[in-house]
Write a protein that holds these residues in place. Structure first.
Motif, mmCIF file in Angstrom:
data_model
loop_
_atom_site.group_PDB
_atom_site.id
_atom_site.type_symbol
_atom_site.label_atom_id
_atom_site.label_comp_id
_atom_site.label_asym_id
_atom_site.label_seq_id
_atom_site.Cartn_x
_atom_site.Cartn_y
_atom_site.Cartn_z
ATOM 1 N N UNK A 516 0.836 -1.209 0.000
ATOM 2 C CA UNK A 516 0.000 0.000 0.000
ATOM 3 C C UNK A 516 0.866 1.253 0.000
ATOM 4 N N UNK A 517 0.340 2.325 -0.562
ATOM 5 C CA UNK A 517 1.121 3.540 -0.804
ATOM 6 C C UNK A 517 1.828 4.082 0.440
ATOM 7 N N UNK A 518 1.161 4.184 1.604
ATOM 8 C CA UNK A 518 1.879 4.741 2.759
ATOM 9 C C UNK A 518 3.093 3.903 3.155
ATOM 10 N N UNK A 519 3.055 2.605 2.885
ATOM 11 C CA UNK A 519 4.177 1.733 3.230
ATOM 12 C C UNK A 519 5.298 1.875 2.212
ATOM 13 N N UNK A 520 4.959 2.231 0.980
ATOM 14 C CA UNK A 520 5.956 2.286 -0.101
ATOM 15 C C UNK A 520 6.872 3.514 -0.018
ATOM 16 N N UNK A 521 6.553 4.475 0.842
ATOM 17 C CA UNK A 521 7.376 5.683 0.920
ATOM 18 C C UNK A 521 8.797 5.346 1.353
ATOM 19 N N UNK A 522 9.762 6.088 0.825
ATOM 20 C CA UNK A 522 11.173 5.773 1.016
ATOM 21 C C UNK A 522 11.752 6.333 2.317
ATOM 22 N N UNK A 523 10.940 6.415 3.369
ATOM 23 C CA UNK A 523 11.470 6.923 4.631
ATOM 24 C C UNK A 523 11.808 5.796 5.607
ATOM 25 N N UNK A 524 11.927 4.579 5.076
ATOM 26 C CA UNK A 524 12.346 3.449 5.890
ATOM 27 C C UNK A 524 13.874 3.381 5.940
ATOM 28 N N UNK A 525 14.367 2.983 7.078
ATOM 29 C CA UNK A 525 15.804 2.758 7.247
ATOM 30 C C UNK A 525 16.054 1.259 7.265
ATOM 31 N N UNK A 526 16.927 0.785 6.398
ATOM 32 C CA UNK A 526 17.226 -0.636 6.337
ATOM 33 C C UNK A 526 17.979 -1.062 7.594
ATOM 34 N N UNK A 527 17.438 -2.044 8.305
ATOM 35 C CA UNK A 527 18.095 -2.575 9.501
ATOM 36 C C UNK A 527 18.899 -3.825 9.152
ATOM 37 N N UNK A 528 18.286 -4.738 8.391
ATOM 38 C CA UNK A 528 18.946 -5.981 8.008
ATOM 39 C C UNK A 528 18.420 -6.459 6.664
ATOM 40 N N UNK A 529 19.300 -7.005 5.852
ATOM 41 C CA UNK A 529 18.886 -7.766 4.675
ATOM 42 C C UNK A 529 19.954 -8.807 4.400
ATOM 43 N N UNK A 530 19.540 -9.944 3.894
ATOM 44 C CA UNK A 530 20.495 -11.027 3.640
ATOM 45 C C UNK A 530 20.946 -11.084 2.186
ATOM 46 N N UNK A 531 20.459 -10.177 1.347
ATOM 47 C CA UNK A 531 20.873 -10.149 -0.059
ATOM 48 C C UNK A 531 21.331 -8.740 -0.410
ATOM 49 N N UNK A 551 10.851 -4.749 -5.053
ATOM 50 C CA UNK A 551 11.410 -5.983 -5.611
ATOM 51 C C UNK A 551 12.227 -6.706 -4.546
ATOM 52 N N UNK A 552 12.082 -8.040 -4.494
ATOM 53 C CA UNK A 552 12.921 -8.882 -3.636
ATOM 54 C C UNK A 552 13.563 -9.964 -4.488
ATOM 55 N N UNK A 553 14.830 -10.225 -4.259
ATOM 56 C CA UNK A 553 15.491 -11.336 -4.931
ATOM 57 C C UNK A 553 15.078 -12.646 -4.250
ATOM 58 N N UNK A 554 15.367 -13.794 -4.851
ATOM 59 C CA UNK A 554 14.946 -15.071 -4.251
ATOM 60 C C UNK A 554 15.409 -15.201 -2.793
ATOM 61 N N UNK A 555 14.487 -15.520 -1.919
ATOM 62 C CA UNK A 555 14.744 -15.753 -0.505
ATOM 63 C C UNK A 555 15.355 -14.536 0.190
ATOM 64 N N UNK A 556 15.130 -13.347 -0.372
ATOM 65 C CA UNK A 556 15.610 -12.150 0.312
ATOM 66 C C UNK A 556 14.692 -11.823 1.485
ATOM 67 N N UNK A 557 15.308 -11.453 2.606
ATOM 68 C CA UNK A 557 14.579 -10.986 3.783
ATOM 69 C C UNK A 557 15.034 -9.570 4.095
ATOM 70 N N UNK A 558 14.085 -8.697 4.379
ATOM 71 C CA UNK A 558 14.367 -7.302 4.709
ATOM 72 C C UNK A 558 13.683 -6.974 6.028
ATOM 73 N N UNK A 559 14.432 -6.389 6.941
ATOM 74 C CA UNK A 559 13.858 -5.808 8.151
ATOM 75 C C UNK A 559 14.209 -4.329 8.117
#
Length: 570
Positions: A516-531, A551-559
């Motif tokens: 949803x649009x409010x979630x898509x805003x680029x004001x998130x700070x990446x904490x962890x990703x495995x890819x 977009x997520x690559x195969x088996x990518x996890x984002x926090x």
């Protein structure tokens, strides 16, 4: 603070964790030698599978003395040292409570069998029946009839599991008091709680009726699962024992729905704090059950099950989160991809366990991505496997097909020795292990995993550390997105202290996101990703929100985390 809500549980199968004597069997001193490993990983609760005295018909779940330590595992002095060592390190210990049944070598049953008019006879279910016809047609969990004929008294006794595991009759108040006294003795020794084995099977229908056609063996769960006195017994246990200790309780409960779950864990019910509901453990089962399991499973169904339990218990009781235990196949082989994406899929599964609402459970070896095994039938040690294989072979089934099912779903997948190093027997023992070590130990072991900066073990360690300091991941509200996606598990955890977004691709293919649009805003700070960008060189930097929000690559996890004070309504 509620310690059992904020804690991370690490399950140890003692027989397979670490052997200190060289006899091939893991033991208490082996666990003691690994306590600092547990501290380094970051867990703060340990659950031990049964360590009580047992003839080991079902690997310790047939207990002959609830107050003694199995000789193979060590002594009570070893246990006391283990408990003290855990507590000194800030780690609590929960034990396995197995009180639906015991061993046929337990003094209660020995007396019950020997003296039909004695006080222990009614501790069990004894019924009349012809030698060739059991009292009812219930099927045992381990194949065959759930009744065993005793020639001396010419009666049958009930055993829902092995014939060496007679069921205890909880309708007998003296039995219940004996169990409560035993529980108090362990609490007074200093243990911090119990995982309760098949606890929702302790109440049986008083008449023990047959199911349907009285001749053909049938599963009688409707008469012994969630029985008529279950909640009375659990509330009595709470009054008599649990309320007097600062303890943790989690019940293994098969065939429970949300409403039954609310009754068992409702904060005002005074029964249990958590249950292991097994609904998602049947995701890949075929029409004939677990041995008919399919290679594919539905991500949509998985998310639906977990969401229903999270939302159903919200504000009422507490959840538990797990992918596997000692009775289930290895998580990365079952729910991940243990070949081309072993590391990534193990990391993705960990991200889900450690960021969903509820207490996370990690099974030993899960933190390094241990996998299933493919042994010949003679190498297996599990009673369930060997009993089922013999029964099916006698019915003319193809042994190759049987072995394929065992490779996929057999319990020994989880019970192979812990892989510590690439040395002899994976560093588990200097002798011959009780169960073969997985041949891939040279590549998959703790020493190697800890050295892999982007590997499974450091990923677990970082996720555990994050959950400990950011309590939003413990107590925050859960909101899911993309529920109909067969690839992406997407949800948000937020409260007054934080706002987290978790995105996990549970598939071998790239996934486009439709948030949803409010979630898509680029004001998130990446904490962890495995890819990272090296995983998809043709793509932009996968660590940038402008990419992973689409977009997520195969088996990518984002926090990811959004700063407090940002207008974050959805």
């Amino acid at each position: 603070m509620t310690w059992w809500k904020e804690g991370i549980v690490y399950q140890i199968y003692p027989r397979s964790f670490a052997d200190s004597t060289g006899n091939g069997v893991g033991d208490l001193r082996g666990i003691i030698s690994k306590l600092d490993y547990l501290v380094e990983l970051g867990v703060d609760i340990v659950w031990l599978n049964p360590i009580y005295q047992s003839p080991n018909d079902d690997n310790g779940y047939d207990i002959s003395d609830y107050d003694a330590i199995m000789a193979e595992f060590g002594t009570m002095a070893d246990f006391d040292e283990l408990l003290a060592g855990l507590h000194q390190r800030g780690i609590r210990l929960i034990m396995d409570l197995v009180v639906n049944h015991c061993s046929d070598e337990h003094p209660w049953f020995v007396s019950s069998r020997a003296n039909p008019t004695g006080p222990y006879r009614d501790y069990y279910f004894w019924r009349d029946g012809d030698q060739d016809r059991a009292p009812n047609n219930w099927l045992s969990v381990f194949s065959g009839s759930a009744w065993e004929f005793d020639p001396a008294s010419r009666q049958y006794y009930l055993h829902l599991f092995s014939k060496k595991q007679p069921d205890l009759n909880w309708a007998n108040p003296d039995l219940r008091q004996d169990i409560y006294r035993m529980m108090r003795r362990w609490f007074d020794k200093g243990v911090d709680g119990f995982r309760m084995d098949v606890i929702n099977m302790i109440s049986k229908h008083p008449h023990l009726p047959s199911v349907g056609d009285e001749i053909q063996l049938s599963w009688g769960g409707e008469y012994f699962i969630n029985g008529p006195k279950l909640h009375d017994y659990m509330q009595e246990m709470h009054r008599e024992v649990l309320q007097h200790y600062d303890c943790m309780t989690v019940g293994e409960c098969f065939d429970v729905d949300i409403e039954q779950g609310k009754q068992l864990v409702g904060a005002d019910r005074n029964e249990l704090q958590m249950i292991f509901q097994m609904e998602h453990m049947a995701l890949d089962h075929g029409p004939a059950g677990k041995w008919d399991a399919q290679a594919t499973w539905s991500r949509v169904a998985l998310k639906s099950i977990l969401k229903r339990w999270i939302e159903g218990l919200d504000g009422i009781g507490w959840n538990s989160q797990f992918w596997m235990n000692h009775d289930q196949p290895r998580a990365v082989s079952r729910f991940g991809n243990d070949q081309s994406f072993r590391i990534e899929s193990a990391q993705a599964l960990a991200a889900v366990t450690l960021t969903l609402p509820g207490t996370p459970y990690i099974y030993m070896g899960e933190e390094i991505g241990m996998t299933n095994v493919q042994y010949p039938i003679e190498a297996y040690r599990d009673l369930e496997i060997t009993s089922w294989y013999r029964e099916q072979l006698a019915q003319g089934r193809d042994p190759v097909q049987l072995l394929t099912s065992i490779h996929r779903m057999g319990r020994d997948n989880a019970r192979t020795p812990m892989q510590w190093t690439d040395g002899p027997q994976a560093g588990f023992t200097t002798g011959m292990p009780w169960l073969r070590v997985n041949p891939n130990f040279a590549q998959i072991n703790v020493a190697a995993a800890q050295a892999e900066e982007q590997g499974v073990w450091p990923w677990y360690q970082r996720l555990i550390a994050l959950r400990k300091v950011r309590k939003t991941l413990v107590y925050g509200h859960y909101e899911s997105f993309m529920d109909s996606s067969e690839q992406v598990f997407a949800y948000r955890r937020r409260d007054a202290n934080g706002d987290f977004l978790v995105l996990v691709n549970l598939s071998d293919q790239p996934a486009d996101l439709t948030l949803p649009e409010p979630v898509r805003r680029d004001d998130w700070h990446l904490v962890m990703t495995n890819r990272g960008p090296a995983d998809q060189p043709s793509r932009p930097n996968l660590a940038q929100p402008s990419v992973w929000l689409q977009y997520l690559s195969p088996w990518q996890a984002v926090v990811a985390e959004r700063p407090l004070g940002v207008n974050n309504g959805t």
